[in-house]
Write a protein that holds these residues in place. Sequence first.
Motif, short mmCIF file in Angstrom:
data_model
loop_
_atom_site.label_atom_id
_atom_site.label_comp_id
_atom_site.label_asym_id
_atom_site.label_seq_id
_atom_site.Cartn_x
_atom_site.Cartn_y
_atom_site.Cartn_z
N LEU A 96 0.87 -1.18 0.00
CA LEU A 96 0.00 0.00 0.00
C LEU A 96 0.90 1.22 0.00
O LEU A 96 1.81 1.33 0.82
CB LEU A 96 -0.91 0.00 1.23
CG LEU A 96 -1.82 -1.23 1.34
CD1 LEU A 96 -2.59 -1.17 2.65
CD2 LEU A 96 -2.76 -1.32 0.16
N HIS A 97 0.66 2.14 -0.92
CA HIS A 97 1.56 3.28 -1.07
C HIS A 97 1.53 4.20 0.13
O HIS A 97 0.56 4.23 0.89
CB HIS A 97 1.24 4.05 -2.35
CG HIS A 97 -0.03 4.82 -2.28
ND1 HIS A 97 -0.09 6.08 -1.77
CD2 HIS A 97 -1.28 4.51 -2.66
CE1 HIS A 97 -1.33 6.52 -1.83
NE2 HIS A 97 -2.07 5.58 -2.37
N SER A 145 2.02 4.41 -6.10
CA SER A 145 2.57 3.06 -6.09
C SER A 145 3.87 2.93 -6.87
O SER A 145 4.55 1.91 -6.78
CB SER A 145 1.54 2.07 -6.65
OG SER A 145 1.19 2.43 -7.97
N ASP A 146 4.26 3.94 -7.62
CA ASP A 146 5.55 3.91 -8.34
C ASP A 146 6.74 3.89 -7.39
O ASP A 146 7.84 3.50 -7.79
CB ASP A 146 5.67 5.10 -9.28
CG ASP A 146 4.77 4.98 -10.49
OD1 ASP A 146 4.52 3.84 -10.92
OD2 ASP A 146 4.33 6.03 -11.00
N ILE A 147 6.56 4.29 -6.15
CA ILE A 147 7.68 4.35 -5.22
C ILE A 147 8.32 2.98 -5.01
O ILE A 147 9.52 2.86 -4.85
CB ILE A 147 7.26 4.96 -3.86
CG1 ILE A 147 8.50 5.30 -3.03
CG2 ILE A 147 6.33 4.06 -3.11
CD1 ILE A 147 8.22 6.13 -1.82
N ASN A 200 10.39 2.50 -8.48
CA ASN A 200 11.42 3.50 -8.81
C ASN A 200 12.45 3.70 -7.71
O ASN A 200 13.61 3.94 -8.00
CB ASN A 200 10.76 4.84 -9.13
CG ASN A 200 9.87 4.75 -10.34
OD1 ASN A 200 9.99 3.86 -11.16
ND2 ASN A 200 8.93 5.68 -10.44
N ARG A 201 12.05 3.63 -6.46
CA ARG A 201 12.97 3.96 -5.37
C ARG A 201 13.33 2.78 -4.49
O ARG A 201 14.40 2.76 -3.89
CB ARG A 201 12.36 5.07 -4.51
CG ARG A 201 12.08 6.30 -5.37
CD ARG A 201 11.96 7.57 -4.65
NE ARG A 201 13.12 7.87 -3.84
CZ ARG A 201 13.08 8.70 -2.82
NH1 ARG A 201 11.97 9.29 -2.50
NH2 ARG A 201 14.15 8.94 -2.11
N LEU A 202 12.46 1.79 -4.37
CA LEU A 202 12.72 0.67 -3.48
C LEU A 202 13.17 -0.59 -4.19
O LEU A 202 13.41 -1.61 -3.55
CB LEU A 202 11.47 0.38 -2.64
CG LEU A 202 10.99 1.54 -1.76
CD1 LEU A 202 9.73 1.15 -1.01
CD2 LEU A 202 12.08 1.95 -0.78
N ASN A 203 13.27 -0.56 -5.52
CA ASN A 203 13.76 -1.69 -6.33
C ASN A 203 13.07 -3.00 -5.98
O ASN A 203 13.71 -4.01 -5.71
CB ASN A 203 15.27 -1.83 -6.19
CG ASN A 203 16.00 -0.63 -6.74
OD1 ASN A 203 15.55 -0.03 -7.70
ND2 ASN A 203 17.12 -0.30 -6.14
N ILE A 204 11.76 -3.01 -6.02
CA ILE A 204 11.01 -4.21 -5.68
C ILE A 204 11.27 -5.32 -6.69
O ILE A 204 11.09 -6.50 -6.39
CB ILE A 204 9.51 -3.89 -5.55
CG1 ILE A 204 8.78 -4.98 -4.75
CG2 ILE A 204 8.86 -3.72 -6.90
CD1 ILE A 204 9.18 -5.05 -3.33
N GLU A 205 11.74 -4.97 -7.89
CA GLU A 205 12.05 -5.99 -8.90
C GLU A 205 13.10 -6.97 -8.40
O GLU A 205 13.04 -8.16 -8.68
CB GLU A 205 12.52 -5.35 -10.21
CG GLU A 205 11.47 -4.56 -10.93
CD GLU A 205 11.56 -3.07 -10.64
OE1 GLU A 205 12.23 -2.69 -9.66
OE2 GLU A 205 10.93 -2.29 -11.38
N ASP A 206 14.09 -6.47 -7.65
CA ASP A 206 15.12 -7.34 -7.09
C ASP A 206 14.52 -8.35 -6.11
O ASP A 206 14.90 -9.51 -6.10
CB ASP A 206 16.21 -6.52 -6.39
CG ASP A 206 16.96 -5.61 -7.34
OD1 ASP A 206 16.97 -5.89 -8.56
OD2 ASP A 206 17.54 -4.62 -6.85
N TYR A 207 13.59 -7.89 -5.31
CA TYR A 207 12.91 -8.76 -4.33
C TYR A 207 12.10 -9.84 -5.06
O TYR A 207 12.13 -11.01 -4.68
CB TYR A 207 12.02 -7.91 -3.44
CG TYR A 207 11.34 -8.66 -2.34
CD1 TYR A 207 11.99 -8.89 -1.13
CD2 TYR A 207 10.04 -9.14 -2.48
CE1 TYR A 207 11.37 -9.57 -0.10
CE2 TYR A 207 9.42 -9.82 -1.47
CZ TYR A 207 10.08 -10.03 -0.29
OH TYR A 207 9.47 -10.71 0.72
N VAL A 208 11.40 -9.43 -6.11
CA VAL A 208 10.58 -10.38 -6.88
C VAL A 208 11.46 -11.45 -7.51
O VAL A 208 11.15 -12.64 -7.45
CB VAL A 208 9.77 -9.62 -7.95
CG1 VAL A 208 9.12 -10.58 -8.93
CG2 VAL A 208 8.70 -8.76 -7.28
N GLU A 209 12.57 -11.05 -8.11
CA GLU A 209 13.47 -12.01 -8.75
C GLU A 209 14.15 -12.91 -7.72
O GLU A 209 14.29 -14.11 -7.94
CB GLU A 209 14.52 -11.27 -9.57
CG GLU A 209 13.97 -10.62 -10.82
CD GLU A 209 13.46 -11.63 -11.84
OE1 GLU A 209 14.00 -12.75 -11.92
OE2 GLU A 209 12.51 -11.30 -12.56
#
Length: 84
Positions: free
Chosen positions: A40-41, A47-49, A52-61
Amino acid sequence: MIRLKLSIDSLILHEPIEIQVAMPQLLTFKDTKLKCVFGLHCLCSNSDIFFNRLNIEDYVEKYGCAFISTNLSNSYYLNSRLNN
């Protein structure tokens, strides 16, 4: 990684709601169960935070989970028109 950005018209909030989803790119989704993390933003951003800033893509991978976040326009989840 697969990243989706959707806009859905909310019948309750009377405005479009943006949903972002990130999930690992698997060869097949057949009989695959993914753990989901909902974000939740915060008050000062949308929700872009997370992307763009927390690198959630790394967590997902790294952990192989799906991440779902919504953008509710700082409405505090009120069911009123125009957040009043």
